[in-house]
Design an enzyme around this catalytic site. Structure first.
Site, PDB file in Angstrom:
ATOM      1  CG  HIS A  38      53.932  77.198  42.596  1.00 19.62           C
ATOM      2  ND1 HIS A  38      54.014  78.553  42.784  1.00 19.62           N
ATOM      3  CD2 HIS A  38      53.069  76.745  43.547  1.00 19.62           C
ATOM      4  CE1 HIS A  38      53.226  78.910  43.788  1.00 19.62           C
ATOM      5  NE2 HIS A  38      52.640  77.827  44.281  1.00 19.62           N
ATOM      6  CD  GLU A  39      51.517  73.182  43.510  1.00 24.05           C
ATOM      7  OE1 GLU A  39      51.697  73.040  44.730  1.00 24.05           O
ATOM      8  OE2 GLU A  39      50.754  74.066  43.035  1.00 24.05           O
TER       9      GLU A  39
ATOM     10  CG  HIS B 207      54.060  74.898  47.924  1.00 25.88           C
ATOM     11  ND1 HIS B 207      54.195  75.956  48.781  1.00 25.88           N
ATOM     12  CD2 HIS B 207      53.215  75.314  46.938  1.00 25.88           C
ATOM     13  CE1 HIS B 207      53.466  76.972  48.334  1.00 25.88           C
ATOM     14  NE2 HIS B 207      52.875  76.607  47.215  1.00 25.88           N
TER      15      HIS B 207
ATOM     16  CG  HIS C 197      58.894  75.334  52.703  1.00 25.78           C
ATOM     17  ND1 HIS C 197      57.951  76.320  52.733  1.00 25.78           N
ATOM     18  CD2 HIS C 197      59.601  75.476  53.847  1.00 25.78           C
ATOM     19  CE1 HIS C 197      58.085  77.030  53.854  1.00 25.78           C
ATOM     20  NE2 HIS C 197      59.086  76.535  54.543  1.00 25.78           N
TER      21      HIS C 197
HETATM   22 ZN    ZN Z   1      51.514  77.801  46.109  1.00 28.97          ZN
END
Ligand code: ZN
Length: 600
Positions: A390-391, A394, A397
């Site tokens: 998940h991290e 980010h 991105h």
């Molecule tokens: Zn998040």
């Protein structure tokens, strides 16, 4: 990983983030802070002059960006140094200094937005024509112009600013009551020992295996809320009235429209989410039936919703294994993405281990001009594996955005942020299901997905529906009493969980303990972001390269476009039912896999 929790200075360097890449030492930070302070007054020369001519406007905006960029580095370094060991008083002070600088800069640049808003659109366009470098700011100007109809006179704005603190009172009263004043009773745990219930323990008690304890905890908590229900109704109703007051003062049709327009999200997105989720409620009902069957109970109650339905298994994942799994999982996104991710491990983006004083949880941070750092508190389990994926979603991105966009558009909104991170989780889920041989582990992962989906899409949409109902009711002049709120909330639960759930009357009071209802139409974004990510992951896996190209383009867009437009280009039109429907397909397929595997 070692057994005991280390002191910060004992953590091996390779497990720490490379903050020296921002400032090689604290002295360099101080030097930069001093130079920034001396430059802040340079903004004064532009005050009252933004409408003078194109050149002045351009120089003022450049100067503002330059100062913001520099302060970004100072703030990022200070807050991350503080987070790595919050007991270190030197870095606590450094963070305070950084806050001070941010507030100084805000004061120095406070005139910019009102002066820009006061500029006539024709004049602005003429300026852009005259000085072509100003076209960089065109999207930003457009965003401001869209707000213009809702900006009031100076006196009215000042009045609204002063009312802000008063309007916050309901939310503060809720928070004081819910966090400090409320006291839950003790119940007897499974060994007959007295156990005082707290907010934190409540959820872990509901996740526990002992059904009698779950039932007792559930009843005790809601009996407590019942005895304060009129006060909670008053704080929630006060919050709703405040939202409506602000929206009406700014000439919006409704509180919901006002809240969504701040991030340029059309109301259709909200409406579409609720309608489409409602149409697919039979899938949630089917999941509830599966849960009932797995738990082997005569009646499934609301306090049976959080306990695991897959048998306890040994499922450890070390950090080294997790790195390999995440790299393998994102392979469908192409070589460039994989290389960037590997670079993240090599360049020490991640602060891996827990140490004394370290901020808990996990996040991705950093700013323009730094690595997109990640804070973890690693434990060898599946949760941490998904968090790492998940991290990194980010962080990559951020990496794509910052290496493509100028500073001005080098960030992104919440509405799109969770798409990039959740997509990685979706790919990880897909990868694990493809590669796991062990039946129990597979069941664990399938259920992990279904639970995440239930909690994010179904539950948050139910919240969004409730939020809309109470605002509309108040807008039409009706009161929001404790009994009204309870019966509305209870009926929603009956509708969402379906015929196999015994909806205990206590759940009607859950509205009283949810802090999100004080966030002014925020939670629907969890459901839309999650759905968009699931839909895009499905496209990437089934469609391949064209879908990947669209997604990478999306990662590069930053904030240079409106979120809804960006997602449309990526392949999901949030104003239609398509993304939520695609996500629901994935939920259905996973449900089917789980049902079949349970039978086998
Ligand atoms: Zn998040």
């Amino acid at each position: 990983m070692s057994e005991k929790v280390l002191e910060r200075h004992e953590v091996p360097k390779e497990d720490t983030w490379d903050l020296e890449a921002i400032f090689s030492n604290d002295n360099e930070w101080e030097k930069s802070a001093e130079s920034l302070k001396s430059k802040l007054s340079e903004m004064d020369a532009f005050r009252g002059k933004l409408g003078d001519n194109a050149e002045t406007l351009y120089q003022a905006l450049r100067k503002q960006l330059e100062l913001e960029e520099q302060i970004g580095l100072l703030y990022t370094y200070a807050h991350m140094r503080h987070d790595q060991d919050t007991s270190n008083s030197f870095y606590a002070a450094l963070q305070d200094k950084a806050y001070g600088l941010v507030s100084l800069l805000n004061q120095k640049t406070a005139f910019v937005t009102p002066e820009l808003l006061a500029l006539e659109e024709t004049k602005l366009n003429a300026f852009i024509k005259e000085k072509k470098e100003l076209s960089l700011f065109a999207h930003m100007f457009d965003q401001l112009q869209k707000q213009k109809a809702h900006v009031l006179s100076n006196e009215e704005e000042e009045l609204l600013a002063r009312a802000k603190e008063v309007l916050n009172a309901s939310s503060q009263a809720f928070s004081a009551l819910n966090n400090a004043d409320i006291e839950f009773p003790s119940i007897q745990d499974k060994n007959g020992k007295d156990l005082q219930i707290t907010h934190g323990r409540f959820i872990s008690l509901l996740q526990g295996k002992d059904r009698t304890v779950r039932k007792k905890a559930f009843e005790a908590v809601y009996q407590t809320y019942n005895s304060y229900k009129n006060t909670f109704a008053a704080t929630l109703s006060g919050q709703v009235k405040g939202d409506i007051f602000t929206a009406q003062s700014r000439r919006y049709e409704s509180a919901r429209e006002a809240a969504l327009s701040s991030t340029h999200i059309p109301l259709a997105v909200y409406d579409q989410l609720i309608t489409t989720v409602e149409e697919h409620l039979p899938l949630l009902h089917r999941y509830v039936s599966l849960r009932k069957k797995c738990l082997d109970v005569e009646e499934l109650h609301m306090y049976d919703l959080y306990t695991p339905i897959v048998k306890d298994i040994e499922y450890q994942v070390t950090y080294e294994e997790a790195q390999k799994e995440v790299i393998a999982a994102v392979k469908p996104l192409g070589d460039e993405y994989v290389q960037k991710l590997k670079k993240g491990f090599e360049q020490r983006w991640v602060d891996v281990q827990e140490n004394k004083g370290k901020r808990s949880g996990a996040y991705s941070s950093g700013t323009y001009g730094t690595m997109p750092y990640i804070l973890m508190n690693w434990q060898d389990d599946v949760d941490n594996l998904f968090t790492l994926a998940h991290e990194f979603g980010h962080s990559l991105h951020s990496d794509y955005t910052r290496s493509t966009q100028p500073y001005l558009y080098g960030d992104y909104t919440i509405f799109v942020a969770e798409v990039a991170s959740t997509l990685n989780e979706a790919l990880l889920h897909h990868h694990l299901i493809q590669t796991l041989d062990d039946k129990q582990k597979k069941l664990y992962i399938l259920n992990y997905f279904l639970e995440g989906f239930r909690g994010t899409v179904f539950r948050q949409t139910m919240f969004a529906e409730f939020e809309q109902m109470i605002h509309e009711r108040s807008e039409s002049g009706e009161a929001l009493t404790a009994d009204d709120l309870t019966s509305m909330y209870y009926d929603l639960n009956v509708k969402y969980y379906g015929p196999d759930m015994v909806v205990d009357k206590e759940i009607g009071l859950e509205w009283a303990r949810i802090p999100h209802f004080y966030y002014n139409f925020y939670v629907f974004q969890y459901a839309t972001g999650y759905s968009a990510a699931q839909a895009l992951s499905k496209q990437i896996i089934e469609e391949g390269q064209p879908a990947v190209d669209r997604f990478i383009e999306f990662l590069k867009t930053g904030s240079s476009d409106y979120p809804i437009e960006m997602l449309k280009k990526a392949g999901v039109d949030m104003t239609t039912s398509q993304p939520v429907e695609q996500a629901m397909k994935l939920f259905e397929e996973t449900l089917k896999q789980m049902e079949e595997l349970m039978e086998s």
